[in-house]
Scaffold this motif. Structure first.
Motif, PDB file in Angstrom:
ATOM      1  N   GLN A 107       0.839  -1.200   0.000  1.00  0.00           N
ATOM      2  CA  GLN A 107       0.000   0.000   0.000  1.00  0.00           C
ATOM      3  C   GLN A 107       0.880   1.259   0.000  1.00  0.00           C
ATOM      4  O   GLN A 107       0.622   2.208  -0.729  1.00  0.00           O
ATOM      5  CB  GLN A 107      -0.910  -0.018   1.243  1.00  0.00           C
ATOM      6  N   PHE A 110       2.443   2.048  -3.347  1.00  0.00           N
ATOM      7  CA  PHE A 110       1.592   2.770  -4.304  1.00  0.00           C
ATOM      8  C   PHE A 110       1.550   4.256  -3.985  1.00  0.00           C
ATOM      9  O   PHE A 110       1.558   5.103  -4.887  1.00  0.00           O
ATOM     10  CB  PHE A 110       0.183   2.147  -4.367  1.00  0.00           C
ATOM     11  N   SER A 186      -4.192  -3.805 -11.426  1.00  0.00           N
ATOM     12  CA  SER A 186      -3.960  -4.915 -10.503  1.00  0.00           C
ATOM     13  C   SER A 186      -4.294  -6.210 -11.249  1.00  0.00           C
ATOM     14  O   SER A 186      -5.283  -6.293 -11.975  1.00  0.00           O
ATOM     15  CB  SER A 186      -4.766  -4.770  -9.208  1.00  0.00           C
ATOM     16  N   ASN A 190      -8.233  -6.754  -7.612  1.00  0.00           N
ATOM     17  CA  ASN A 190      -9.122  -6.505  -6.495  1.00  0.00           C
ATOM     18  C   ASN A 190      -9.933  -5.311  -6.959  1.00  0.00           C
ATOM     19  O   ASN A 190      -9.320  -4.270  -7.252  1.00  0.00           O
ATOM     20  CB  ASN A 190      -8.266  -6.162  -5.260  1.00  0.00           C
ATOM     21  N   SER A 246       3.746  -8.422  -2.569  1.00  0.00           N
ATOM     22  CA  SER A 246       3.454  -8.257  -1.146  1.00  0.00           C
ATOM     23  C   SER A 246       3.539  -9.604  -0.447  1.00  0.00           C
ATOM     24  O   SER A 246       3.290 -10.638  -1.070  1.00  0.00           O
ATOM     25  CB  SER A 246       2.034  -7.694  -1.024  1.00  0.00           C
ATOM     26  N   LYS A 249      -0.773 -11.507   1.279  1.00  0.00           N
ATOM     27  CA  LYS A 249      -1.767 -12.526   0.939  1.00  0.00           C
ATOM     28  C   LYS A 249      -1.191 -13.938   1.031  1.00  0.00           C
ATOM     29  O   LYS A 249      -1.897 -14.931   0.867  1.00  0.00           O
ATOM     30  CB  LYS A 249      -2.389 -12.250  -0.439  1.00  0.00           C
TER      31      LYS A 249
HETATM   32  N1  PLP Z   1      -2.938  -4.145  -3.934  1.00  0.00           N
HETATM   33  C1  PLP Z   1      -4.067  -4.847  -3.888  1.00  0.00           C
HETATM   34  C2  PLP Z   1      -4.741  -5.199  -5.165  1.00  0.00           C
HETATM   35  C3  PLP Z   1      -4.614  -5.218  -2.659  1.00  0.00           C
HETATM   36  O1  PLP Z   1      -5.750  -5.896  -2.626  1.00  0.00           O
HETATM   37  C4  PLP Z   1      -3.948  -4.836  -1.466  1.00  0.00           C
HETATM   38  C5  PLP Z   1      -4.514  -5.163  -0.148  1.00  0.00           C
HETATM   39  O2  PLP Z   1      -5.574  -5.694   0.005  1.00  0.00           O
HETATM   40  C6  PLP Z   1      -2.774  -4.114  -1.576  1.00  0.00           C
HETATM   41  C7  PLP Z   1      -2.280  -3.790  -2.827  1.00  0.00           C
HETATM   42  C8  PLP Z   1      -2.014  -3.660  -0.376  1.00  0.00           C
HETATM   43  O3  PLP Z   1      -1.582  -4.715   0.391  1.00  0.00           O
HETATM   44  P1  PLP Z   1      -0.401  -4.638   1.443  1.00  0.00           P
HETATM   45  O4  PLP Z   1      -0.170  -3.179   1.788  1.00  0.00           O
HETATM   46  O5  PLP Z   1      -0.864  -5.432   2.597  1.00  0.00           O
HETATM   47  O6  PLP Z   1       0.815  -5.203   0.775  1.00  0.00           O
END
Ligand code: PLP
Length: 420
Positions: A107, A110, A186, A190, A246, A249
């Motif tokens: 997160q 990004f 993505s 998601n 990441s 997951k």
């Molecule tokens: N990108 C997608 C598509 C996600 O669904 C998520 C979290 O749900 C993230 C990025 C960010 O995840 P994290 O900060 O836990 O790596």
């Protein structure tokens, strides 16, 4: 309190805060059926594995070393070396540790990337991140230091058998002009579980390279780990791609470890940002992941435990939904990956925001689809009903909760249709 411009913007009650708030509140409320958040499932084999692996790491000193030391601002260098080796060996990508930087969760990667590239430029122009296919990940929507940093496009909808559908990028619509700073997708997506085809990714890559802008691929659910992807597609990277991964997951959202694979210039920029914002990314996640790479467990568990677990869960959820809701206006996006189902209630007489409130009152949490269509201002002259007819639910809960939650969704949707 008098806040700065930054303070005003980031102090807003954003979609992502509402979602994380609901998740947290639900976790404390006994009986709540949490089909809303993106927490990965507690997979028993993975829990056992992490228990055993961290025990070994405690005994051999790796754990205390990770906890007791700052890493450099690029992230734990032994992990960067192990991971670049793994990706080179697995995919033949031409990368080294100079192409990888870590962040505290993807997160925050990004946040860094969008603001490195989009928003107000040094020459005063305003640039945007182009999302070729909305709906797209809600977590991007509030990440700009400047307002209005996204432009997104509606997809083509392909209707499939068994009340399924699939989104495709509508390349005819995409306008990649000088106001675009980067393209971002993505994959798996998601909220929808869509996986862009190899052909779509290849076309986006050409568009990005032609314009001299990066293609950002969010691989939070993708291959080679955690590998929650049910389609046979080719992982993609070249020096114009910024691939974000990441550990979350995989079952480790608490370690907050994001991984960015990019050219050396971008890697250096992220390293510099890390130093200023957090000194160094956390070292605990990379230490576990390095242990998993060295033991050969990372890819093995992703392929043999994580992928089949989620595939079985998604198949069960689809069949429960199809049995419970017989209305032909109800359709499900083909689940190709990630941990969500994207439900479309065509001609629904209420918005899914209203449906969300009705479900929440009955103890079922989902995410209304409206949140995922940000960046559409330029196309909003005609309201797109589809954006108010979809919702996202995760399918990671145990079977009894899934059954109960789906029964309540079915009742509320049937009621809403009947009262049209
Ligand atoms: N990108 C997608 C598509 C996600 O669904 C998520 C979290 O749900 C993230 C990025 C960010 O995840 P994290 O900060 O836990 O790596």
């Amino acid at each position: 309190m008098q806040y700065s411009k930054f303070g005003e913007k980031f102090n807003r009650y954003s979609g992502i805060n509402r979602l994380m708030g609901d998740l947290n509140e639900g976790l404390r409320k006994p009986g709540a059926i949490m089909l809303g958040g993106g927490n990965p499932a507690a997979i028993p084999e993975m829990l056992d594995y992490f228990h055993q692996a961290t025990g070994e790491m405690l005994n051999n000193g790796e754990l205390l070393s990770a906890l007791g030391n700052y890493d450099g601002p690029q992230g734990k260098d032994t992990f960067l070396t192990a991971l670049s080796g793994l990706l080179r060996d697995t995919y033949g990508w031409d990368i080294s540790e100079k192409n990888i930087s870590l962040t505290n969760g993807s997160q925050s990667a990004f946040f860094y990337l969008f603001n490195l590239l989009a928003g107000k430029q040094v020459d005063g122009r305003h640039k945007k991140i182009l999302l070729p296919l909305a709906p797209e990940y809600i977590g991007y929507s509030d990440a700009g230091l400047d307002d209005d940093i996204f432009v997104s496009y509606r997809p083509d909808i392909e209707l499939l058998d068994n009340r399924m559908f699939k989104y495709h990028v509508d390349f005819e619509q995409l306008k990649v002009d000088d106001s675009v700073a980067a393209i971002c997708v993505s994959r798996p997506t998601n909220p929808t579980g869509n996986v862009l085809t190899d052909d779509e990714v290849a076309k986006l890559d050409v568009l990005a390279r032609d314009k001299g802008i990066p293609l950002i691929i969010d691989n939070a659910y993708g291959t080679p780990f955690p590998n929650i992807i049910f389609e046979d597609v080719t992982p993609f990277w070249n020096s114009n791609t910024i691939l974000c991964m990441s550990l979350s997951k995989l079952g480790l959202p608490g370690v907050r470890c994001g991984i960015v694979i990019a050219n050396e210039e971008i890697t250096q920029a992220l390293t510099n940002l890390n130093g200023i914002i957090s000194l160094a990314p956390g070292g605990f996640g990379p230490a576990i992941a390095e242990h998993m790479i060295k033991s050969g467990d990372l890819l093995r568990l992703s392929e043999t435990v994580i992928k089949p677990f989620y595939r079985n869960k998604s198949e069960l959820a689809v069949s429960l939904l199809q049995q419970s809701i017989s209305d032909t206006r109800f359709k499900i996006h083909k689940p190709e990956g990630a941990i969500f189902l994207w439900l479309w209630f065509d001609e629904l007489p209420i918005t899914t925001m209203e449906l969300y409130s009705r479900l929440k009152a009955r103890g079922v949490l989902i995410v209304p689809g409206e949140y995922f269509f940000f960046g559409q201002e330029e196309q909003s002259q005609e309201k797109w009903q589809h954006a108010h007819q979809c919702l996202r639910m995760n399918y990671v809960q145990d079977e009894a909760k899934m059954r109960d939650g789906i029964a309540i969704i079915a009742e509320e949707v049937t009621k809403a249709y009947a009262n049209a």
